[in-house]
Motif scaffolding. Structure first.
Motif, PDB file in Angstrom:
ATOM      1  N   LEU A   1     -32.211  29.351  34.388  1.00 40.35           N
ATOM      2  CA  LEU A   1     -31.055  29.020  33.654  1.00 40.35           C
ATOM      3  C   LEU A   1     -31.589  28.334  32.413  1.00 40.35           C
ATOM      4  CD1 LEU A   1     -28.058  28.740  33.256  1.00 40.35           C
ATOM      5  CD2 LEU A   1     -28.240  26.491  34.350  1.00 40.35           C
ATOM      6  N   GLY A   2     -32.838  27.648  32.539  1.00 38.31           N
ATOM      7  CA  GLY A   2     -33.219  26.951  31.147  1.00 38.31           C
ATOM      8  C   GLY A   2     -33.898  27.702  30.465  1.00 38.31           C
ATOM      9  N   LEU A   3     -34.549  28.806  30.803  1.00 35.22           N
ATOM     10  CA  LEU A   3     -35.119  29.977  29.975  1.00 35.22           C
ATOM     11  C   LEU A   3     -34.139  30.478  29.132  1.00 35.22           C
ATOM     12  CD1 LEU A   3     -37.690  31.559  32.544  1.00 35.22           C
ATOM     13  CD2 LEU A   3     -38.279  30.269  30.526  1.00 35.22           C
ATOM     14  N   ALA A   4     -33.046  31.049  29.692  1.00 38.00           N
ATOM     15  CA  ALA A   4     -32.124  31.555  29.131  1.00 38.00           C
ATOM     16  C   ALA A   4     -30.966  30.758  28.265  1.00 38.00           C
ATOM     17  CB  ALA A   4     -31.051  32.417  30.083  1.00 38.00           C
ATOM     18  N   PHE A   5     -30.735  29.616  28.707  1.00 35.98           N
ATOM     19  CA  PHE A   5     -29.802  28.961  27.990  1.00 35.98           C
ATOM     20  C   PHE A   5     -30.248  28.204  26.552  1.00 35.98           C
ATOM     21  CE2 PHE A   5     -25.483  27.055  29.476  1.00 35.98           C
ATOM     22  CZ  PHE A   5     -25.284  27.876  29.933  1.00 35.98           C
ATOM     23  N   ASN A   6     -31.779  28.039  26.658  1.00 39.67           N
ATOM     24  CA  ASN A   6     -32.427  27.386  25.596  1.00 39.67           C
ATOM     25  C   ASN A   6     -32.793  28.441  24.507  1.00 39.67           C
ATOM     26  OD1 ASN A   6     -32.098  24.403  25.998  1.00 39.67           O
ATOM     27  ND2 ASN A   6     -32.598  25.168  28.172  1.00 39.67           N
ATOM     28  N   TRP A   7     -32.753  29.625  25.188  1.00 40.43           N
ATOM     29  CA  TRP A   7     -33.278  30.689  23.926  1.00 40.43           C
ATOM     30  C   TRP A   7     -32.835  30.388  22.448  1.00 40.43           C
ATOM     31  CZ3 TRP A   7     -37.327  33.593  25.765  1.00 40.43           C
ATOM     32  CH2 TRP A   7     -37.655  34.746  25.009  1.00 40.43           C
ATOM     33  N   GLY A   8     -31.809  29.949  22.345  1.00 43.20           N
ATOM     34  CA  GLY A   8     -31.188  29.905  21.095  1.00 43.20           C
ATOM     35  C   GLY A   8     -31.893  29.047  20.284  1.00 43.20           C
ATOM     36  N   ALA A   9     -32.759  28.170  20.749  1.00 42.68           N
ATOM     37  CA  ALA A   9     -33.612  27.384  19.882  1.00 42.68           C
ATOM     38  C   ALA A   9     -34.768  28.388  19.113  1.00 42.68           C
ATOM     39  CB  ALA A   9     -34.260  26.337  20.801  1.00 42.68           C
ATOM     40  N   LEU A  10     -35.013  29.112  19.909  1.00 39.47           N
ATOM     41  CA  LEU A  10     -36.162  30.149  19.241  1.00 39.47           C
ATOM     42  C   LEU A  10     -35.317  31.231  18.335  1.00 39.47           C
ATOM     43  CD1 LEU A  10     -38.301  31.318  22.450  1.00 39.47           C
ATOM     44  CD2 LEU A  10     -39.029  29.475  20.556  1.00 39.47           C
ATOM     45  N   LEU A  11     -34.189  31.567  18.721  1.00 36.37           N
ATOM     46  CA  LEU A  11     -33.478  32.566  18.110  1.00 36.37           C
ATOM     47  C   LEU A  11     -32.875  32.067  16.521  1.00 36.37           C
ATOM     48  CD1 LEU A  11     -30.968  35.067  19.539  1.00 36.37           C
ATOM     49  CD2 LEU A  11     -30.351  33.938  17.130  1.00 36.37           C
ATOM     50  N   ALA A  12     -32.449  30.784  16.568  1.00 37.97           N
ATOM     51  CA  ALA A  12     -31.879  30.309  15.485  1.00 37.97           C
ATOM     52  C   ALA A  12     -33.123  29.997  14.457  1.00 37.97           C
ATOM     53  CB  ALA A  12     -31.160  28.913  15.976  1.00 37.97           C
ATOM     54  N   TRP A  13     -34.127  29.518  14.938  1.00 39.20           N
ATOM     55  CA  TRP A  13     -35.203  28.975  14.251  1.00 39.20           C
ATOM     56  C   TRP A  13     -35.457  30.372  13.462  1.00 39.20           C
ATOM     57  CZ3 TRP A  13     -38.553  24.795  14.187  1.00 39.20           C
ATOM     58  CH2 TRP A  13     -39.707  24.595  13.411  1.00 39.20           C
ATOM     59  N   ALA A  14     -35.678  31.622  14.199  1.00 38.83           N
ATOM     60  CA  ALA A  14     -36.245  32.836  13.578  1.00 38.83           C
ATOM     61  C   ALA A  14     -35.100  33.370  12.722  1.00 38.83           C
ATOM     62  CB  ALA A  14     -36.386  33.950  14.833  1.00 38.83           C
ATOM     63  N   ALA A  15     -34.070  32.981  12.942  1.00 40.32           N
ATOM     64  CA  ALA A  15     -32.737  33.558  12.090  1.00 40.32           C
ATOM     65  C   ALA A  15     -33.102  32.786  10.484  1.00 40.32           C
ATOM     66  CB  ALA A  15     -31.405  33.027  12.485  1.00 40.32           C
ATOM     67  N   HIS A  16     -33.511  31.423  10.692  1.00 46.05           N
ATOM     68  CA  HIS A  16     -33.661  30.935   9.302  1.00 46.05           C
ATOM     69  C   HIS A  16     -35.106  31.155   8.911  1.00 46.05           C
ATOM     70  CE1 HIS A  16     -33.719  27.605   6.500  1.00 46.05           C
ATOM     71  NE2 HIS A  16     -35.066  27.344   6.740  1.00 46.05           N
ATOM     72  N   ALA A  17     -35.767  31.175   9.644  1.00 48.78           N
ATOM     73  CA  ALA A  17     -37.535  31.226   9.236  1.00 48.78           C
ATOM     74  C   ALA A  17     -37.961  32.578   9.090  1.00 48.78           C
ATOM     75  CB  ALA A  17     -38.349  30.210   9.939  1.00 48.78           C
ATOM     76  N   GLY A  18     -37.415  33.445   9.757  1.00 51.54           N
ATOM     77  CA  GLY A  18     -38.108  34.682   9.927  1.00 51.54           C
ATOM     78  C   GLY A  18     -39.153  34.834  10.935  1.00 51.54           C
ATOM     79  N   SER A  19     -39.415  33.884  11.433  1.00 52.35           N
ATOM     80  CA  SER A  19     -40.636  33.963  12.309  1.00 52.35           C
ATOM     81  C   SER A  19     -40.487  32.792  13.470  1.00 52.35           C
ATOM     82  CB  SER A  19     -41.886  33.674  11.659  1.00 52.35           C
ATOM     83  OG  SER A  19     -42.030  32.599  11.052  1.00 52.35           O
ATOM     84  N   VAL A  20     -41.376  32.574  14.422  1.00 47.18           N
ATOM     85  CA  VAL A  20     -41.272  31.626  15.378  1.00 47.18           C
ATOM     86  C   VAL A  20     -42.566  30.770  15.421  1.00 47.18           C
ATOM     87  CG1 VAL A  20     -41.184  31.210  17.886  1.00 47.18           C
ATOM     88  CG2 VAL A  20     -39.638  32.892  16.935  1.00 47.18           C
ATOM     89  N   SER A  21     -42.426  29.476  15.211  1.00 47.28           N
ATOM     90  CA  SER A  21     -43.578  28.349  15.344  1.00 47.28           C
ATOM     91  C   SER A  21     -43.794  27.770  16.321  1.00 47.28           C
ATOM     92  CB  SER A  21     -43.539  27.729  13.932  1.00 47.28           C
ATOM     93  OG  SER A  21     -42.650  26.654  14.428  1.00 47.28           O
ATOM     94  N   PRO A  22     -45.151  27.172  16.491  1.00 44.44           N
ATOM     95  CA  PRO A  22     -45.272  26.056  17.899  1.00 44.44           C
ATOM     96  C   PRO A  22     -44.183  25.499  18.013  1.00 44.44           C
ATOM     97  CG  PRO A  22     -47.163  26.801  16.694  1.00 44.44           C
ATOM     98  CD  PRO A  22     -46.419  27.477  15.816  1.00 44.44           C
ATOM     99  N   ALA A  23     -43.667  24.815  16.872  1.00 41.32           N
ATOM    100  CA  ALA A  23     -42.638  23.707  16.907  1.00 41.32           C
ATOM    101  C   ALA A  23     -41.403  24.159  17.702  1.00 41.32           C
ATOM    102  CB  ALA A  23     -42.575  23.230  15.312  1.00 41.32           C
TER     103      ALA A  23
END
Length: 323
Positions: free
Chosen positions: A173-195
């Motif tokens: 559940l946690g893997l799925a429910f928090n995926w938005g942290a990666l997705l929204a970061w990528a939507a702003h930045a165009g990539s995913v960082s260690p942060a």
């Protein structure tokens, strides 16, 4: 003679919904079973899916010298709508797969499928419509975010079955429910960082915290029907210890995310971000001080209070992006 309940099945409220919710009061009667299937009468799940999106967007903007951009208004609005749609689709899928279990648990037997309000075929159609609407939103993002969104579908598909084969379904559940942290970061930045990855990991452990509390409502029924959960794994005796570990780990990972993202941005954004992490951890500690795993109503109340915990962190991270 005892009076018989004449409430039509087609308009039967769900047992754990908030009393007087808008679906029961305002929605057209024909739509109510489908809105209940999507948990529109229980908005806490949408909040818990949305808040990691806000975390990711705010921290990405705080790490960006340009800060928030005009496009971020669309990201925030579309994440809000997308969270409602995809949470609805995911809950519909969950209820389809769990319909036999739900009919045997007191808290869930009033859900639309086991209570006969919606057929499995109708639920599948409803899930498809919500998914298509969510896809239309997703495809307005950049390629990295789109690929992340598509990749999340595997986690959503697997989660309902996790309780059948592991004592740790809350991890899925946690893997799925928090995926938005990666997705929204990528939507702003165009990539995913260690942060962003650290922030996602913090959210996963946060989910372990709040969903273990939630699962204590059903542990007796779950034991009877053979459904696994961290609440059953730890029991009343060891849940407190496990939750303290989850609290500490979630806070440490959130702090790591903030340091990785904001250390180059100067002391004020960094201080605001870390204050947000502290306040988030304080709220989880407040929940611990009031927890009684033998009281289902208390567990549900504390579970719902995690909306406030997540909002606190989101607001501080947004503040860090604005200074």
């Amino acid at each position: 003679m005892q009076q018989r309940d004449e409430t039509p099945v087609a308009d039967q409220s769900v047992a754990d919904a908030v009393q007087g919710n808008w679906v029961d009061r305002l929605a057209p009667p024909a739509t109510r079973p489908y809105l209940r299937l999507s948990r529109a009468d229980r908005p806490i799940g949408t909040w818990l899916l949305l808040l990691p999106c806000f975390w990711g967007l705010a921290l990405a903007a705080a790490a960006d010298p340009a800060g928030f951009r005009l496009w971020d208004l669309w990201i925030a609005a579309s994440c809000t709508l997308g969270a409602a749609l995809m949470r609805g689709a995911g809950c519909t899928w969950n209820d389809i797969t769990d319909r036999e279990f739900d009919g045997r648990v007191a808290r869930t037997r009033s859900r639309p499928i086991p209570s006969g309000q919606v057929s499995v075929r109708g639920a599948l159609i409803w899930m498809g419509l919500q998914s298509l609407a969510g896809a239309a939103i997703l495809f307005t993002y950049n390629l990295t975010a789109i690929l992340l969104g598509v990749g999340s579908l595997a986690l959503v598909a697997i989660y309902p079955f996790a309780k059948r084969f592991t004592w740790w379904p809350q991890v899925f559940l946690g893997l799925a429910f928090n995926w938005g942290a990666l997705l929204a970061w990528a939507a702003h930045a165009g990539s995913v960082s260690p942060a962003a990855v650290a922030l996602w990991a913090s959210g996963i452990v946060w989910t372990l915290f709040y969903d273990t509390i939630y699962a204590h409502q059903d542990k007796e029924d779950d034991a009877l029907i053979g459904v696994k959960s961290t609440a059953r794994l730890f029991g009343d005796a060891h849940t407190g210890t496990a939750l303290r570990v989850f609290l500490a780990l979630s806070v440490l990972l959130a702090a790591l995310a903030v340091v990785l993202a904001l250390l180059p941005q100067g002391p004020l954004p960094l201080a605001l971000g870390l204050c947000g992490v502290w306040a988030f951890g304080w709220h989880l500690g407040w929940q611990m001080s009031r927890l009684d795993t033998t009281d289902p109503a208390r567990c549900l109340h504390l579970f719902r209070s995690n909306r406030d915990a997540g909002l606190i962190l989101a607001l501080f991270l947004a503040g860090a992006a604005l200074v």
